[in-house]
Design an enzyme around this catalytic site. Structure first.
Site, mmCIF file in Angstrom:
data_model
loop_
_atom_site.group_PDB
_atom_site.id
_atom_site.type_symbol
_atom_site.label_atom_id
_atom_site.label_comp_id
_atom_site.label_asym_id
_atom_site.label_seq_id
_atom_site.Cartn_x
_atom_site.Cartn_y
_atom_site.Cartn_z
ATOM 1 N N GLY A 1 0.826 -1.203 0.000
ATOM 2 C CA GLY A 1 0.000 0.000 0.000
ATOM 3 C C GLY A 1 0.858 1.250 0.000
ATOM 4 O O GLY A 1 2.025 1.202 0.401
ATOM 5 N N GLN B 1 2.943 9.931 1.192
ATOM 6 C CA GLN B 1 4.262 9.292 1.249
ATOM 7 C C GLN B 1 5.170 9.706 0.094
ATOM 8 O O GLN B 1 6.382 9.524 0.164
ATOM 9 C CB GLN B 1 4.119 7.761 1.272
ATOM 10 C CG GLN B 1 3.526 7.245 2.579
ATOM 11 C CD GLN B 1 3.429 5.732 2.579
ATOM 12 O OE1 GLN B 1 2.484 5.184 2.037
ATOM 13 N NE2 GLN B 1 4.409 5.066 3.158
ATOM 14 N N CYS C 1 6.111 -0.125 7.478
ATOM 15 C CA CYS C 1 5.687 0.985 6.616
ATOM 16 C C CYS C 1 6.876 1.408 5.757
ATOM 17 O O CYS C 1 7.999 1.460 6.254
ATOM 18 C CB CYS C 1 5.230 2.148 7.493
ATOM 19 S SG CYS C 1 4.768 3.621 6.561
ATOM 20 N N LEU C 2 6.599 1.706 4.483
ATOM 21 C CA LEU C 2 7.672 2.125 3.575
ATOM 22 C C LEU C 2 8.310 3.441 4.036
ATOM 23 O O LEU C 2 9.450 3.721 3.678
ATOM 24 C CB LEU C 2 7.131 2.293 2.146
ATOM 25 C CG LEU C 2 6.619 1.005 1.476
ATOM 26 C CD1 LEU C 2 5.983 1.335 0.131
ATOM 27 C CD2 LEU C 2 7.745 -0.003 1.296
ATOM 28 N N HIS D 1 -4.245 1.287 7.770
ATOM 29 C CA HIS D 1 -2.887 1.859 7.727
ATOM 30 C C HIS D 1 -2.837 3.052 6.764
ATOM 31 O O HIS D 1 -2.297 4.110 7.099
ATOM 32 C CB HIS D 1 -1.905 0.756 7.308
ATOM 33 C CG HIS D 1 -0.477 1.190 7.216
ATOM 34 N ND1 HIS D 1 0.496 0.761 8.090
ATOM 35 C CD2 HIS D 1 0.153 2.017 6.346
ATOM 36 C CE1 HIS D 1 1.662 1.319 7.767
ATOM 37 N NE2 HIS D 1 1.475 2.081 6.700
ATOM 38 N N GLU D 2 -3.424 2.869 5.563
ATOM 39 C CA GLU D 2 -3.378 3.946 4.559
ATOM 40 C C GLU D 2 -4.282 5.115 4.959
ATOM 41 O O GLU D 2 -3.935 6.270 4.738
ATOM 42 C CB GLU D 2 -3.753 3.417 3.173
ATOM 43 C CG GLU D 2 -2.866 2.281 2.657
ATOM 44 C CD GLU D 2 -1.367 2.560 2.765
ATOM 45 O OE1 GLU D 2 -0.955 3.727 2.651
ATOM 46 O OE2 GLU D 2 -0.609 1.597 2.993
ATOM 47 N N HIS E 1 -2.436 7.288 7.231
ATOM 48 C CA HIS E 1 -1.499 8.169 6.524
ATOM 49 C C HIS E 1 -2.197 9.457 6.098
ATOM 50 O O HIS E 1 -1.642 10.541 6.215
ATOM 51 C CB HIS E 1 -0.963 7.488 5.262
ATOM 52 C CG HIS E 1 0.270 6.667 5.484
ATOM 53 N ND1 HIS E 1 1.423 7.194 6.025
ATOM 54 C CD2 HIS E 1 0.546 5.365 5.226
ATOM 55 C CE1 HIS E 1 2.350 6.240 6.093
ATOM 56 N NE2 HIS E 1 1.844 5.119 5.620
HETATM 57 ZN ZN LIG Z 1 2.755 3.271 5.625
#
Ligand SMILES: [Zn+2]
Length: 169
Positions: free
Chosen positions: A45, A50, A92-93, A134-135, A138
């Site tokens: 995701g 991000q 998380c990225l 999670h998204e 963000h």
């Molecule tokens: Zn993330």
């Protein structure tokens, strides 16, 4: 185009994103970049924040490109329903190298617009419900680290600060 992914500490990641007014060709190009960036990472995701764009858009694919039907693009997403609870390790990225157990709903229904501007609703269970939450976090300026409590959170933040000070973040 693959875009650089911002890391914990960058202000855009810590502020709520704005709603998309109209789904234009420019938004569609942004969505394409988000999908490419997510697959290249690779990740399941990615939220627009991000890659430094403060708009309420996320992409999710729990198959990481193996099954085209599992790619979900959500513009101006909102929760319709959330229930149950799951406790799993999450990363998380934007927080590379760190994982933690995070409480998430077991099931979630999200509605929003797809990349053509049509309304859609998707149901997620297990990993997909986790990815939705999670998204969505963000887009509200919240990272999984912010969902942790006490010592666990402090430890990760401390390590990130140390990496940042030595130029390794
Ligand atoms: Zn993330």
């Amino acid at each position: 185009m693959i875009r650089p992914i911002l890391k914990y500490g960058d202000s855009i990641l810590h502020e709520p994103a704005r709603r998309v007014e109209t789904v234009t060709a420019e938004i569609d190009r942004l969505v394409e970049d988000m999908i490419e960036t997510m697959y290249a990472a690779p990740g399941i995701g990615l939220a627009a924040t991000q890659i430094g764009v403060a708009l309420r858009i996320f992409v999710v694919d729990v198959s990481i490109g193996r099954n085209p039907a599992e790619l979900i693009v959500m513009i101006n997403p909102e929760f319709v329903e959330r229930d149950g609870m799951q406790l799993e390790e999450e990363g998380c990225l934007s927080v590379p190298g760190f994982n933690a157990t995070v409480v998430r709903p077991e099931r979630a229904i999200v509605k929003g617009l797809d990349r053509t501007g049509q309304e859609q609703q998707r149901e997620g269970k297990g990993l997909l419900a986790r990815a939705f939450q999670h998204e969505m976090d963000h887009l509200d300026g919240m990272l999984f680290v912010d969902r942790l409590r006490g010592v666990k959170r402090d430890l990760i933040v401390k390590r990130i600060r140390k990496l940042a000070r030595s130029g390794k973040w």
